[in-house]
Design a protein around this motif. Structure first.
Motif, PDB file in Angstrom:
ATOM      1  N   HIS A 159       0.813  -1.209   0.000  1.00  0.00           N
ATOM      2  CA  HIS A 159       0.000   0.000   0.000  1.00  0.00           C
ATOM      3  C   HIS A 159       0.851   1.265   0.000  1.00  0.00           C
ATOM      4  O   HIS A 159       0.600   2.189  -0.774  1.00  0.00           O
ATOM      5  CB  HIS A 159      -0.940   0.004   1.215  1.00  0.00           C
ATOM      6  CG  HIS A 159      -1.957   1.085   1.166  1.00  0.00           C
ATOM      7  ND1 HIS A 159      -1.753   2.330   1.696  1.00  0.00           N
ATOM      8  CD2 HIS A 159      -3.202   1.107   0.619  1.00  0.00           C
ATOM      9  CE1 HIS A 159      -2.820   3.069   1.497  1.00  0.00           C
ATOM     10  NE2 HIS A 159      -3.715   2.345   0.846  1.00  0.00           N
ATOM     11  N   ASP A 160       1.847   1.321   0.860  1.00  0.00           N
ATOM     12  CA  ASP A 160       2.638   2.548   1.019  1.00  0.00           C
ATOM     13  C   ASP A 160       3.917   2.558   0.194  1.00  0.00           C
ATOM     14  O   ASP A 160       4.574   3.589   0.103  1.00  0.00           O
ATOM     15  CB  ASP A 160       2.982   2.750   2.494  1.00  0.00           C
ATOM     16  CG  ASP A 160       1.730   2.874   3.345  1.00  0.00           C
ATOM     17  OD1 ASP A 160       0.710   3.376   2.828  1.00  0.00           O
ATOM     18  OD2 ASP A 160       1.768   2.458   4.514  1.00  0.00           O
ATOM     19  N   GLY A 161       4.286   1.424  -0.384  1.00  0.00           N
ATOM     20  CA  GLY A 161       5.503   1.343  -1.177  1.00  0.00           C
ATOM     21  C   GLY A 161       6.730   1.205  -0.289  1.00  0.00           C
ATOM     22  O   GLY A 161       6.663   1.232   0.935  1.00  0.00           O
ATOM     23  N   THR A 162       7.856   1.036  -0.937  1.00  0.00           N
ATOM     24  CA  THR A 162       9.139   0.943  -0.243  1.00  0.00           C
ATOM     25  C   THR A 162      10.122   1.818  -0.995  1.00  0.00           C
ATOM     26  O   THR A 162       9.760   2.523  -1.943  1.00  0.00           O
ATOM     27  CB  THR A 162       9.674  -0.504  -0.217  1.00  0.00           C
ATOM     28  OG1 THR A 162       9.977  -0.901  -1.554  1.00  0.00           O
ATOM     29  CG2 THR A 162       8.689  -1.472   0.403  1.00  0.00           C
ATOM     30  N   LYS A 163      11.336   1.720  -0.614  1.00  0.00           N
ATOM     31  CA  LYS A 163      12.399   2.458  -1.280  1.00  0.00           C
ATOM     32  C   LYS A 163      12.511   2.027  -2.754  1.00  0.00           C
ATOM     33  O   LYS A 163      12.887   2.805  -3.612  1.00  0.00           O
ATOM     34  CB  LYS A 163      13.705   2.168  -0.532  1.00  0.00           C
ATOM     35  CG  LYS A 163      14.903   2.903  -0.965  1.00  0.00           C
ATOM     36  CD  LYS A 163      15.993   2.601   0.061  1.00  0.00           C
ATOM     37  CE  LYS A 163      17.366   2.858  -0.455  1.00  0.00           C
ATOM     38  NZ  LYS A 163      18.385   2.563   0.555  1.00  0.00           N
ATOM     39  N   TYR A 164      12.146   0.779  -3.042  1.00  0.00           N
ATOM     40  CA  TYR A 164      12.328   0.214  -4.374  1.00  0.00           C
ATOM     41  C   TYR A 164      11.031   0.018  -5.164  1.00  0.00           C
ATOM     42  O   TYR A 164      11.076  -0.195  -6.369  1.00  0.00           O
ATOM     43  CB  TYR A 164      13.039  -1.142  -4.272  1.00  0.00           C
ATOM     44  CG  TYR A 164      14.361  -1.040  -3.548  1.00  0.00           C
ATOM     45  CD1 TYR A 164      15.462  -0.471  -4.163  1.00  0.00           C
ATOM     46  CD2 TYR A 164      14.491  -1.487  -2.239  1.00  0.00           C
ATOM     47  CE1 TYR A 164      16.673  -0.358  -3.498  1.00  0.00           C
ATOM     48  CE2 TYR A 164      15.696  -1.387  -1.573  1.00  0.00           C
ATOM     49  CZ  TYR A 164      16.779  -0.819  -2.202  1.00  0.00           C
ATOM     50  OH  TYR A 164      17.968  -0.703  -1.546  1.00  0.00           O
ATOM     51  N   VAL A 165       9.893   0.033  -4.483  1.00  0.00           N
ATOM     52  CA  VAL A 165       8.618  -0.259  -5.135  1.00  0.00           C
ATOM     53  C   VAL A 165       7.660   0.906  -4.931  1.00  0.00           C
ATOM     54  O   VAL A 165       7.508   1.404  -3.811  1.00  0.00           O
ATOM     55  CB  VAL A 165       7.992  -1.557  -4.559  1.00  0.00           C
ATOM     56  CG1 VAL A 165       6.659  -1.852  -5.208  1.00  0.00           C
ATOM     57  CG2 VAL A 165       8.937  -2.725  -4.722  1.00  0.00           C
ATOM     58  N   LYS A 166       7.003   1.307  -6.005  1.00  0.00           N
ATOM     59  CA  LYS A 166       6.032   2.397  -5.922  1.00  0.00           C
ATOM     60  C   LYS A 166       4.837   1.970  -5.066  1.00  0.00           C
ATOM     61  O   LYS A 166       4.455   0.798  -5.060  1.00  0.00           O
ATOM     62  CB  LYS A 166       5.510   2.754  -7.308  1.00  0.00           C
ATOM     63  CG  LYS A 166       6.511   3.413  -8.207  1.00  0.00           C
ATOM     64  CD  LYS A 166       5.857   3.722  -9.537  1.00  0.00           C
ATOM     65  CE  LYS A 166       6.846   4.338 -10.491  1.00  0.00           C
ATOM     66  NZ  LYS A 166       6.239   4.587 -11.803  1.00  0.00           N
ATOM     67  N   PRO A 167       4.223   2.935  -4.375  1.00  0.00           N
ATOM     68  CA  PRO A 167       3.024   2.582  -3.593  1.00  0.00           C
ATOM     69  C   PRO A 167       1.859   2.225  -4.509  1.00  0.00           C
ATOM     70  O   PRO A 167       1.695   2.796  -5.582  1.00  0.00           O
ATOM     71  CB  PRO A 167       2.735   3.852  -2.796  1.00  0.00           C
ATOM     72  CG  PRO A 167       3.453   4.940  -3.480  1.00  0.00           C
ATOM     73  CD  PRO A 167       4.594   4.331  -4.228  1.00  0.00           C
TER      74      PRO A 167
END
Length: 140
Positions: free
Chosen positions: A100-108
Motif C-alpha cells: 500500500h505505502d511502497g518501499t524504497k524500491y517499489v512504488k506505492p
C-alpha cells in the motif's frame, strides 16, 4: 392571568429524531465499510502471474497477484455504531503496508486509499439521504 408552555411534544419528537439519526448513521457506516471493502478487493484482483515472472507495471490498478492472500486478508469491522474500519489482517498478509505505502524500491499501490477516493462521494450521499429520510420519518 398566566401563560404556560408545554414542550413535551417537542421533547418527544426530539428523542425520536435522535434515535432515528443514530440508526441512519449505523446504516451509513455499514454501507461505507462494505463499499470500501468491495472496491479495495477489486483493486487487488489483478492478473495472476507466477513467482519469478516479471509482473505488470507497478503502481497501476488492479494490482497483479501471485496468491491472492492480500485480497483475502482484507477485513471489515464495526468498532462503534458510528465508526467502522476496513483493514488488512496482518496474520494473513503481513506485507500489506509495503504494498500500500511502497518501499524504497517499489512504488506505492494504494488499494485502500484509492478505494476510499472512489467511494467517498457515494458514501457521503448515502449518509445524507439516510439522515434526511430518518428525520422526515421521525418528525411525522
Amino acid at each position: 392571568m398566566s401563560v404556560t408552555f408545554d414542550m413535551s411534544g417537542w421533547v418527544a419528537k426530539n428523542a425520536r429524531v435522535k434515535a432515528a439519526l443514530a440508526e441512519a448513521v449505523k446504516k451509513s457506516v455499514d454501507f461505507g465499510i462494505q463499499s470500501v471493502h468491495e472496491e479495495a478487493v477489486k483493486n487487488l484482483t489483478g492478473p495472476h502471474y507466477q513467482i519469478g515472472e516479471r509482473g505488470p507495471m507497478t503502481g497501476q490498478m488492479p494490482i497483479p497477484r501471485i496468491t491472492g492472500n492480500l485480497a483475502r486478508s482484507l477485513k471489515q469491522r464495526r468498532m462503534k455504531p458510528e465508526l467502522g474500519a476496513v483493514y488488512a489482517d496482518s496474520n494473513t498478509a503481513n506485507y500489506a503496508a509495503y504494498v500500500h505505502d511502497g518501499t524504497k524500491y517499489v512504488k506505492p499501490r494504494r488499494f485502500l486509499g484509492d478505494a476510499v477516493k472512489m467511494k467517498k462521494e457515494a458514501i457521503l450521499r448515502r449518509f445524507s439521504n439516510n439522515c434526511k429520510l430518518a428525520i422526515r420519518r421521525a418528525g411525522q
